[in-house]
Scaffold this active site. Structure first.
Site, PDB file in Angstrom:
ATOM      1  N   GLY A 178       0.799  -1.234   0.000  1.00 15.77           N
ATOM      2  CA  GLY A 178       0.000   0.000   0.000  1.00 15.77           C
ATOM      3  C   GLY A 178       0.824   1.272   0.000  1.00 15.77           C
ATOM      4  O   GLY A 178       0.361   2.328   0.409  1.00 15.77           O
ATOM      5  N   ALA A 179       2.086   1.183  -0.459  1.00 14.39           N
ATOM      6  CA  ALA A 179       2.990   2.333  -0.337  1.00 14.39           C
ATOM      7  C   ALA A 179       3.259   3.003  -1.679  1.00 14.39           C
ATOM      8  O   ALA A 179       4.177   3.801  -1.799  1.00 14.39           O
ATOM      9  CB  ALA A 179       4.293   1.887   0.308  1.00 14.39           C
ATOM     10  N   SER A 237       2.571  -3.094  -4.914  1.00 11.54           N
ATOM     11  CA  SER A 237       2.692  -4.408  -4.279  1.00 11.54           C
ATOM     12  C   SER A 237       1.526  -5.326  -4.646  1.00 11.54           C
ATOM     13  O   SER A 237       1.717  -6.490  -5.023  1.00 11.54           O
ATOM     14  CB  SER A 237       2.762  -4.192  -2.769  1.00 11.54           C
ATOM     15  N   ALA A 264       1.721  -6.566  -8.244  1.00 12.66           N
ATOM     16  CA  ALA A 264       2.759  -7.578  -8.446  1.00 12.66           C
ATOM     17  C   ALA A 264       2.297  -8.940  -7.927  1.00 12.66           C
ATOM     18  O   ALA A 264       2.510  -9.974  -8.573  1.00 12.66           O
ATOM     19  CB  ALA A 264       4.056  -7.139  -7.754  1.00 12.66           C
ATOM     20  N   ASP A 273      -0.827  -0.164 -13.237  1.00 14.12           N
ATOM     21  CA  ASP A 273       0.004  -0.989 -12.338  1.00 14.12           C
ATOM     22  C   ASP A 273       0.155  -2.412 -12.852  1.00 14.12           C
ATOM     23  O   ASP A 273       1.251  -2.979 -12.863  1.00 14.12           O
ATOM     24  CB  ASP A 273      -0.678  -1.118 -10.965  1.00 14.12           C
TER      25      ASP A 273
END
Ligand code: PMV
Length: 352
Positions: free
Chosen positions: A128-129, A133, A136, A178
């Site tokens: 969540g940064a 993540s 992926a 993403d």
């Protein structure tokens, strides 16, 4: 389905491991949700997922993520009926939503709706940064699980299915950026449904991480309401699109083989600074992100901006020298700072 010999029954067990990279946004997050272009770049921080089919239809997940202490969850049917939960936290619940959606996509792709799996996840991408993540993990699960069921799918389909998994979990508030970037690797350009890889020189990317996370859904909703309330917020979103279009012409004219010239880094950096200002105006920055952005600029990074949804998490800066990383490491509120090499490898098969 009748021609599928495994429909409703077990398939031969086969352990398969796939990994997929995280990413930073050079330009364009948030605006991409409304059809503007964005340019994310895959970085050498990966999620690695091992998948082994199991005969009882259960899904067992073991995760050892950088930002979680590790957890194990087993369920059958929906994740809300978990018979065996070692830990429960908001982050685990959020992670399980993505994992379950990825499993659903893999089952559909392999036409094996009842297949169960043992899934182990190892990730060095903070959750969540803003480093992608969840994308992926979703991409790696879909790739590994379809291979484990002897039904591998091509990368375009992995990206498409991963996008649908994210779209469902994020209640329609997701772009293809993403998931396409994590699947393909390298730098990509995404505008609505139009997703393509682009060539870039090896950019000297530095990441600063404040140890926190942002709530992507809430941040996207916040921008959506500002945009519908104020014409100038809608203009801000369009201006971000203009920055991306400008940035892509700079990248297209650059020599993708050598180290990027200083003038190019200076121009890209200026656009990143502008992009950060507009994201800030849209309310998605935070004090710690702004502090890291300013620390990077004061260390003479060519430019710096938040990456991803914002609210907390990571910034991305361009600096070929060690200065920005060193400055960030001494910046209060910055938990980690590292150089992030561009990852040319998207999703790929790993040795079990
Ligand atoms: O924070 P991340 O890595 O999940 O990136 C979110 C990017 C947004 O543009 C805000 C949403 C999206 O799906 O494109």
């Amino acid at each position: 389905m009748d021609n599928n010999p495994y429909y409703g029954a077990e398939r031969p067990a086969r352990m398969t491991v796939s990994s997929a990279p995280g990413k930073v946004y050079l330009f364009g997050e948030h605006a991409v949700v409304y059809g503007e272009p964005a340019i994310p770049c895959a970085i050498e921080r990966r999620a690695t997922v091992g998948v082994e089919p199991r005969e009882d239809g259960h899904v067992r997940v073991e995760a050892n993520d950088l930002t979680l202490d590790g957890f194990a969850v087993e369920y059958r049917g929906s994740t809300s009926e978990r018979p065996d939960v070692d830990v429960s936290s908001e982050l685990v619940d959020a992670a399980m939503g993505y994992i379950d959606a990825a499993v659903t996509q893999a089952r559909a792709a392999a036409d094996a709706p009842k297949s169960g799996f043992d899934i182990s996840i190892q990730s060095d991408i903070p959750l969540g940064a803003g480093l992608g993540s969840s994308a992926a993990v979703v991409v790696a699960i879909i790739d590994a699980a379809t291979r484990a069921l002897d039904s591998p799918i091509d990368k375009r389909e992995v990206a498409d299915r991963a996008y649908h998994a994210e779209f469902e979990v994020q209640e329609g508030q997701a772009s293809r950026a993403d998931t396409f970037c994590s699947t393909m690797g390298g730098a990509v350009r995404v505008e609505g449904e139009d997703c393509r890889t682009i060539e870039t020189p090896r950019l000297p990317i530095v990441v600063g991480f404040d140890g926190g996370a942002g709530d992507t859904g809430a941040l996207v909703s916040g921008v959506r309401s500002l945009k519908s309330e104020y014409g100038f917020a809608a203009d801000t979103v369009e201006s971000i699109g203009d920055i991306v279009r400008h940035g892509e012409t700079l990248l297209a004219d650059a020599d993708p083989t050598g180290a990027p010239p200083t003038e190019l880094l200076a121009e890209l950096g200026e656009l990143m600074n502008f992009n950060h200002g507009l994201l800030s105006a849209l309310g998605v920055s935070s004090r710690s992100l702004d502090t890291m952005v300013w620390a990077a600029r004061e260390a003479e990074a060519h430019g710096a901006k938040l990456t991803g949804a914002g609210g907390g998490g990571c910034i991305v800066a361009l600096d070929p020298t060690p200065e920005t990383r060193t400055a960030l490491r001494f910046t209060p509120g910055c938990e980690d700072a590292f150089r992030a090499e561009l990852s040319m490898e998207g999703v790929c098969v790993e040795e079990p």
